[in-house]
Motif scaffolding. Structure first.
Motif, PDB file in Angstrom:
ATOM      1  N   ILE A 246       0.838  -1.203   0.000  1.00 40.69           N
ATOM      2  CA  ILE A 246       0.000   0.000   0.000  1.00 40.69           C
ATOM      3  C   ILE A 246       0.873   1.252   0.000  1.00 40.69           C
ATOM      4  CG2 ILE A 246      -1.681   1.339   1.335  1.00 40.69           C
ATOM      5  CD1 ILE A 246      -2.860  -1.327   2.291  1.00 40.69           C
ATOM      6  N   ASN A 247       1.948   1.205   0.766  1.00 33.19           N
ATOM      7  CA  ASN A 247       2.835   2.372   0.827  1.00 33.19           C
ATOM      8  C   ASN A 247       3.489   2.654  -0.517  1.00 33.19           C
ATOM      9  OD1 ASN A 247       4.082   4.465   2.479  1.00 33.19           O
ATOM     10  ND2 ASN A 247       5.990   3.356   2.157  1.00 33.19           N
ATOM     11  N   ARG A 248       3.778   1.606  -1.293  1.00 36.11           N
ATOM     12  CA  ARG A 248       4.380   1.816  -2.618  1.00 36.11           C
ATOM     13  C   ARG A 248       3.420   2.583  -3.537  1.00 36.11           C
ATOM     14  NH1 ARG A 248       5.834  -3.951  -1.958  1.00 36.11           N
ATOM     15  NH2 ARG A 248       7.910  -3.974  -1.002  1.00 36.11           N
ATOM     16  N   ILE A 249       2.135   2.284  -3.422  1.00 32.39           N
ATOM     17  CA  ILE A 249       1.161   3.043  -4.211  1.00 32.39           C
ATOM     18  C   ILE A 249       1.069   4.478  -3.685  1.00 32.39           C
ATOM     19  CG2 ILE A 249      -1.247   3.225  -4.940  1.00 32.39           C
ATOM     20  CD1 ILE A 249      -1.494   0.234  -4.639  1.00 32.39           C
ATOM     21  N   ARG A 250       1.006   4.632  -2.373  1.00 33.16           N
ATOM     22  CA  ARG A 250       0.874   5.965  -1.781  1.00 33.16           C
ATOM     23  C   ARG A 250       1.968   6.901  -2.243  1.00 33.16           C
ATOM     24  NH1 ARG A 250       3.145   8.987   1.546  1.00 33.16           N
ATOM     25  NH2 ARG A 250       4.708   7.414   2.021  1.00 33.16           N
ATOM     26  N   ARG A 251       3.156   6.373  -2.455  1.00 34.18           N
ATOM     27  CA  ARG A 251       4.299   7.197  -2.836  1.00 34.18           C
ATOM     28  C   ARG A 251       4.316   7.564  -4.318  1.00 34.18           C
ATOM     29  NH1 ARG A 251       9.263   3.852  -0.434  1.00 34.18           N
ATOM     30  NH2 ARG A 251      10.430   5.519  -1.471  1.00 34.18           N
ATOM     31  N   GLN A 252       3.386   7.031  -5.095  1.00 33.73           N
ATOM     32  CA  GLN A 252       3.404   7.273  -6.540  1.00 33.73           C
ATOM     33  C   GLN A 252       3.013   8.701  -6.919  1.00 33.73           C
ATOM     34  OE1 GLN A 252       4.523   5.015  -8.945  1.00 33.73           O
ATOM     35  NE2 GLN A 252       5.139   3.970  -7.056  1.00 33.73           N
ATOM     36  N   ARG A 253       2.130   9.320  -6.156  1.00 33.16           N
ATOM     37  CA  ARG A 253       1.638  10.657  -6.490  1.00 33.16           C
ATOM     38  C   ARG A 253       1.523  11.507  -5.228  1.00 33.16           C
ATOM     39  NH1 ARG A 253       2.712   8.687 -10.584  1.00 33.16           N
ATOM     40  NH2 ARG A 253       1.466   8.435 -12.500  1.00 33.16           N
ATOM     41  N   LYS A 254       1.803  12.788  -5.382  1.00 35.25           N
ATOM     42  CA  LYS A 254       1.586  13.724  -4.279  1.00 35.25           C
ATOM     43  C   LYS A 254       0.089  13.825  -4.008  1.00 35.25           C
ATOM     44  CE  LYS A 254       5.709  16.472  -5.307  1.00 35.25           C
ATOM     45  NZ  LYS A 254       6.242  17.805  -5.716  1.00 35.25           N
ATOM     46  N   GLY A 255      -0.268  13.828  -2.736  1.00 32.36           N
ATOM     47  CA  GLY A 255      -1.678  13.915  -2.364  1.00 32.36           C
ATOM     48  C   GLY A 255      -2.350  12.583  -2.153  1.00 32.36           C
ATOM     49  N   TYR A 256      -1.659  11.486  -2.499  1.00 31.95           N
ATOM     50  CA  TYR A 256      -2.254  10.172  -2.285  1.00 31.95           C
ATOM     51  C   TYR A 256      -2.432   9.853  -0.801  1.00 31.95           C
ATOM     52  CZ  TYR A 256      -2.534   8.156  -7.012  1.00 31.95           C
ATOM     53  OH  TYR A 256      -2.896   7.848  -8.292  1.00 31.95           O
ATOM     54  N   ALA A 257      -1.746  10.564   0.064  1.00 32.23           N
ATOM     55  CA  ALA A 257      -1.936  10.343   1.501  1.00 32.23           C
ATOM     56  C   ALA A 257      -3.401  10.511   1.886  1.00 32.23           C
ATOM     57  CB  ALA A 257      -1.072  11.315   2.300  1.00 32.23           C
ATOM     58  N   VAL A 258      -4.110  11.379   1.152  1.00 30.62           N
ATOM     59  CA  VAL A 258      -5.539  11.577   1.369  1.00 30.62           C
ATOM     60  C   VAL A 258      -6.354  10.756   0.386  1.00 30.62           C
ATOM     61  CG1 VAL A 258      -7.430  13.255   1.337  1.00 30.62           C
ATOM     62  CG2 VAL A 258      -5.212  13.883   2.324  1.00 30.62           C
ATOM     63  N   ALA A 259      -6.033  10.868  -0.902  1.00 32.79           N
ATOM     64  CA  ALA A 259      -6.848  10.245  -1.943  1.00 32.79           C
ATOM     65  C   ALA A 259      -6.892   8.725  -1.817  1.00 32.79           C
ATOM     66  CB  ALA A 259      -6.313  10.651  -3.323  1.00 32.79           C
ATOM     67  N   LEU A 260      -5.782   8.126  -1.412  1.00 32.93           N
ATOM     68  CA  LEU A 260      -5.741   6.668  -1.327  1.00 32.93           C
ATOM     69  C   LEU A 260      -6.635   6.152  -0.199  1.00 32.93           C
ATOM     70  CD1 LEU A 260      -4.200   4.512  -3.003  1.00 32.93           C
ATOM     71  CD2 LEU A 260      -2.609   4.326  -1.100  1.00 32.93           C
ATOM     72  N   ILE A 261      -6.821   6.962   0.832  1.00 32.34           N
ATOM     73  CA  ILE A 261      -7.726   6.566   1.912  1.00 32.34           C
ATOM     74  C   ILE A 261      -9.147   6.429   1.373  1.00 32.34           C
ATOM     75  CG2 ILE A 261      -8.763   7.261   4.097  1.00 32.34           C
ATOM     76  CD1 ILE A 261      -6.191   8.764   4.744  1.00 32.34           C
ATOM     77  N   LYS A 262      -9.579   7.436   0.619  1.00 27.25           N
ATOM     78  CA  LYS A 262     -10.938   7.397   0.084  1.00 27.25           C
ATOM     79  C   LYS A 262     -11.104   6.245  -0.903  1.00 27.25           C
ATOM     80  CE  LYS A 262     -12.288  12.223   0.769  1.00 27.25           C
ATOM     81  NZ  LYS A 262     -12.824  13.457   0.152  1.00 27.25           N
ATOM     82  N   ALA A 263     -10.071   5.982  -1.687  1.00 33.46           N
ATOM     83  CA  ALA A 263     -10.141   4.861  -2.618  1.00 33.46           C
ATOM     84  C   ALA A 263     -10.291   3.549  -1.851  1.00 33.46           C
ATOM     85  CB  ALA A 263      -8.898   4.831  -3.504  1.00 33.46           C
ATOM     86  N   GLY A 264      -9.501   3.374  -0.800  1.00 34.91           N
ATOM     87  CA  GLY A 264      -9.586   2.162   0.001  1.00 34.91           C
ATOM     88  C   GLY A 264     -10.941   2.005   0.652  1.00 34.91           C
ATOM     89  N   MET A 265     -11.508   3.109   1.115  1.00 33.30           N
ATOM     90  CA  MET A 265     -12.819   3.051   1.753  1.00 33.30           C
ATOM     91  C   MET A 265     -13.894   2.639   0.756  1.00 33.30           C
ATOM     92  SD  MET A 265     -12.486   6.419   4.210  1.00 33.30           S
ATOM     93  CE  MET A 265     -13.978   6.150   5.174  1.00 33.30           C
TER      94      MET A 265
END
Length: 307
Positions: A246-265
């Motif tokens: 999951i962290n490897r995906i999070r690091r792909q784009r700036k702002g994924y720290a927030v956006a990836l949470i919503k995607a996971g939800m």
């Protein structure tokens, strides 16, 4: 509050998102569901309208609504902290509003734009901390980087109960924790804090903010318990199948720290949607697909059991 406990929340800290409806407005029903889910899953506290809650982009009206929803949903079961920060006038207004609405404390986010000297940082934080009687936690990150002397000066305020590190300077953390000790609660606020938490434990950090708890809180609990019981085999498996992918995906784009949470939800069926507020961008389709595959493996490998 009639009696204020001068203690920072411990354990896994919950940071709800700021859901939007199809018209781009705050979805209060989805927000309430998000908060109730976190509390039911055993998180120790709610930090509303902070980084995951898109503090940078929400309106004053939405901020107030989010705090009201969080306090109503928490029902006193867990403490509710708000995010305050930005320019000093805004920070003071939000601090006063948080006290008026009945929050337990606030996390002080960095000031806007300015790269301050230590004296300026002290004045900024000092002014906010003493503006109310609520508990305060300083967030060390970006342009709010304190040295030991600045943090020590702030200890004169009993309201200051915690220090959250989002910088990752271990020599600074060692100096602060060894000098100040248990006068403060030490919180790991690094991006996807599970990645770095083993390095923080021996310094006295007992708490961390968990982004993945918004959609796989049972993994957050497994990790926390494995870490503090020194279950290295389980920790290695959690890193291999859940945390590092999951962290490897999070690091792909700036702002994924927030956006990836919503995607996971959304992937796990929580009523949030994936829309984020500018300048954050939503998760790209390929990264979304990758997260779906990771979560499928996670639920197969680590089935969710009753608490």
């Amino acid at each position: 509050m009639s009696t204020i406990e001068r203690k920072a929340p411990a354990g896994i800290l919950g940071f709800p998102v700021a859901p939007m409806d199809t018209d781009g407005k705050l979805n209060t029903n989805a927000l309430e569901a998000n908060i109730q889910f976190l509390i039911e899953e055993g998180l120790s506290s709610i930090f509303i309208a902070c980084g995951s809650g898109e503090f940078h982009a929400i309106s004053r009206s939405d901020y107030e609504t989010m705090v009201e929803v969080a306090i109503a949903a928490a029902k006193g079961k867990v403490p509710v902290y708000t995010g305050v920060g930005g320019n000093i006038s805004n920070a003071l207004e939000l601090a006063q509003l948080s006290q008026k609405l009945g929050a337990d404390g606030y996390l002080i986010l960095p000031p806007y734009l300015i790269e301050p000297e230590q004296a300026g940082l002290h004045n900024y934080l000092d002014t906010i901390i003493r503006s109310t009687d609520l508990n305060a936690i300083v967030y060390q990150r970006d342009n709010c980087v304190l040295n030991l002397q600045t943090l020590q000066k702030l200890l004169e305020h009993p309201q200051l109960v915690g220090f959250k590190d989002g910088l990752g300077s271990m020599d600074t953390n060692i100096e602060m924790t060894q000098t100040i000790g248990d006068r403060l609660g030490w919180l790991n606020g690094m991006p996807m804090a599970e990645v770095t938490m083993p390095a923080y434990v021996n310094l006295g950090f007992k708490s961390y903010s968990s982004a993945i708890s918004n959609y796989i809180p049972h993994i957050s609990r497994l990790f926390y318990n494995a870490l503090f019981s020194n279950n290295k085999e389980l920790l290695n498996e959690l890193y291999e199948y859940a945390i590092l992918p999951i962290n490897r995906i999070r690091r792909q784009r700036k702002g994924y720290a927030v956006a990836l949470i919503k995607a996971g939800m959304e992937i796990v069926g929580l009523p949030i949607g994936t829309t984020v507020r500018p300048p954050i961008i939503p998760v790209e389709k390929e990264h979304y697909r990758q997260l779906e595959q990771i979560l499928k493996v996670v639920f197969d490998k680590f089935p969710k059991n009753n608490k």
